[in-house]
Design an enzyme around this catalytic site. Structure first.
Site, short mmCIF file in Angstrom:
data_model
loop_
_atom_site.label_atom_id
_atom_site.label_comp_id
_atom_site.label_asym_id
_atom_site.label_seq_id
_atom_site.Cartn_x
_atom_site.Cartn_y
_atom_site.Cartn_z
N HIS A 1 0.81 -1.22 0.00
CA HIS A 1 0.00 0.00 0.00
C HIS A 1 0.84 1.27 0.00
O HIS A 1 0.29 2.37 -0.05
CB HIS A 1 -0.92 0.02 1.22
CG HIS A 1 -1.97 -1.04 1.22
ND1 HIS A 1 -2.88 -1.18 0.20
CD2 HIS A 1 -2.25 -2.03 2.12
CE1 HIS A 1 -3.68 -2.20 0.46
NE2 HIS A 1 -3.32 -2.73 1.62
N GLU B 1 -4.92 -11.75 8.69
CA GLU B 1 -5.82 -10.60 8.55
C GLU B 1 -7.11 -10.97 7.82
O GLU B 1 -7.85 -10.09 7.38
CB GLU B 1 -5.11 -9.46 7.81
CG GLU B 1 -4.42 -9.87 6.53
CD GLU B 1 -3.59 -8.75 5.92
OE1 GLU B 1 -3.69 -7.60 6.37
OE2 GLU B 1 -2.85 -9.03 4.96
N ASP C 1 -7.40 -4.78 8.81
CA ASP C 1 -8.04 -5.79 7.96
C ASP C 1 -8.66 -6.90 8.81
O ASP C 1 -9.72 -7.44 8.45
CB ASP C 1 -7.02 -6.39 6.99
CG ASP C 1 -6.80 -5.50 5.78
OD1 ASP C 1 -7.77 -4.93 5.25
OD2 ASP C 1 -5.64 -5.34 5.36
#
Length: 265
Positions: A47, A155, A181
């Site tokens: 990310h 997650e 998450d």
């Protein structure tokens, strides 16, 4: 013993280590962060705003900081890769990462494949082309295999359900929790919904317990030093304080608020 091998030994001995999370392609800033005394710095290739060149330059910056540091705080660059694909993992390791954090691992089979992607044959399936990593981790395959740390992220609901079996995967050095998450996987409508605090706490305890039973590192992402300290007291051994972009904004706003306090009406 090199910094990467020393760090790997500490992680496998379940010593508590502290790291920082980087998403910006700003090598001078990354070098300063790495020189602050953290044990590792995570560069977020999933990310983060890095790109491969930024990832490479970030790893160089961490190593530059490590060159003037002393043990046990010679920082090691770790990469949170985009996925568990062997090519993706190999790319990060070839650039000189001392380890990888792999997202969205949901089964023992996926965990085993992740481990194999970090190891050269016959122990795994990593393609031999160490590039920069050969200067500092290896280049002998056996040395690289022993020095690279690999953590699987828990997650997803499926990963949480299989956490004990995933933790028992041979060669896996630890589990790493992405709380945002994981909270969503538990059914929360937002990553910070307080109604799911108890459910998340139970999930964190389950992951930590699986790590304890398997004798591997228990890792987690945290938003601040205060939360990081709490997680260390709870028994997590691989704790990351995050992250450069958010902390930059927080500091800028705090200074602005102080300065504005001197302005007239």
């Amino acid at each position: 013993m090199g910094a990467a091998a020393d760090f790997a030994a500490r992680v496998r001995n379940r010593e508590q280590v502290l790291g920082y999370w980087v998403v910006l392609n700003a090598p001078p800033a990354t070098e300063r962060i790495a020189g602050a005394g953290y044990d590792y710095v995570v560069l977020d290739a999933q990310h983060g705003l890095l790109g491969y060149t930024g990832l490479l330059h970030g790893l160089l910056a961490v190593d530059a900081a490590a060159a003037t540091a002393t043990a046990p705080h010679r920082p090691v660059g770790i990469v949170r890769v985009e996925s568990g694909e062997p090519a993706t993992i190999g790319h990060a390791l070839d650039a000189g990462a001392g380890g990888v954090i792999v997202p969205l691992v949901s089964s023992p089979a996926e965990a085993a494949a992740v481990v194999a992607a970090t190891r050269y044959p016959p122990a795994g399936v990593r393609s031999f082309g160490p590039m920069r990593s050969g200067l500092r981790i290896g280049p002998e395959p056996a040395t690289s295999n022993d020095s690279v740390v690999v953590l699987a992220m828990i997650e997803t609901a499926a990963g949480l359900a299989e956490v004990d079996a995933i933790a028992a995967t041979p060669g896996l050095d630890g589990l790493y929790i992405g709380p945002n998450d994981l909270r969503l996987a538990l059914g929360a409508p937002t990553p910070d919904d307080p109604a799911y605090d108890d459910a998340l706490a139970e999930a964190l305890a389950a992951v930590r317990g699986a790590c304890d039973a398997a004798g591997i590192a228990a890792g987690i992402f945290t938003p601040s030093g205060e939360v990081a300290a709490q997680r260390l007291r709870e028994g997590f051994t691989f704790v990351t304080v995050a992250l450069d972009l958010v902390h930059l904004e927080q500091t800028v706003r705090a200074h602005l608020d102080v300065a504005r306090g001197a302005l007239g009406p």
